[in-house]
Scaffold this motif. Sequence first.
Motif, short mmCIF file in Angstrom:
data_model
loop_
_atom_site.label_atom_id
_atom_site.label_comp_id
_atom_site.label_asym_id
_atom_site.label_seq_id
_atom_site.Cartn_x
_atom_site.Cartn_y
_atom_site.Cartn_z
N UNK A 212 0.85 -1.19 0.00
CA UNK A 212 0.00 0.00 0.00
C UNK A 212 0.88 1.24 0.00
N UNK A 213 0.87 2.02 -1.10
CA UNK A 213 1.76 3.18 -1.19
C UNK A 213 1.37 4.31 -0.25
N UNK A 214 2.37 4.87 0.40
CA UNK A 214 2.20 6.08 1.21
C UNK A 214 3.23 7.09 0.74
N UNK A 215 2.75 8.24 0.33
CA UNK A 215 3.64 9.30 -0.17
C UNK A 215 4.21 10.09 1.00
N UNK A 216 5.47 10.46 0.89
CA UNK A 216 6.13 11.30 1.89
C UNK A 216 6.55 12.58 1.18
N UNK A 217 5.93 13.70 1.58
CA UNK A 217 6.19 14.99 0.96
C UNK A 217 6.92 15.85 1.98
N UNK A 218 8.16 16.22 1.66
CA UNK A 218 8.99 16.98 2.60
C UNK A 218 9.39 18.32 2.00
#
Length: 178
Positions: free
Chosen positions: A31-37
């Motif tokens: 299950x993809x989880x995006x990490x936006x930094x």
Amino acid sequence: MAEILVLVDHADGAVRKPALELLTLARRIGEPSAVVLGAGEAAASIAATAGEYGAATVYVADGAEFTEQLVVPKVDALTQLAQEKGAAAVLVTSSGEGKEIAARVALRLGSGLITDAVELEAGDKGPVATQSVFAASYQVKSTVSHGVPVIRRRVPRPAGPGSCRWARSRPAAGAGTR
């Protein structure tokens, strides 16, 4: 389904294409989880784009440290998130910054790093990456035997004659040869 963290590479308020490709690949193994930094005001639109490409969850962290310092704040955030969420894998693009982040995250997690992956599939003991080696003469399948796999995706080169973006240069009129 296991959570797969995908570090979303972005510039000027837009998600870079390789990050979108990673989100698509992540769906094959979990299950993809995006990490936006460090996206600033563009965080909401970047998160929405990540959702359109399959991110079930989007983690956003912002602060001056993400733009004022090189990679260490991103490494800190991604490592902490991988540990807290029990991520099954961490996927990173093959940009210059991505290469540095992937290596440091793998080291901090005490894990293995797979570089130049061209394909991903689910395996019995975690993600299986296909790598193209020896000038694309062979393909090998790799897995990480210890820890959370950190996988860096290689952007495939165009294949075959005529697919390259470079134009053949011709000498200017009157140019001599040596």
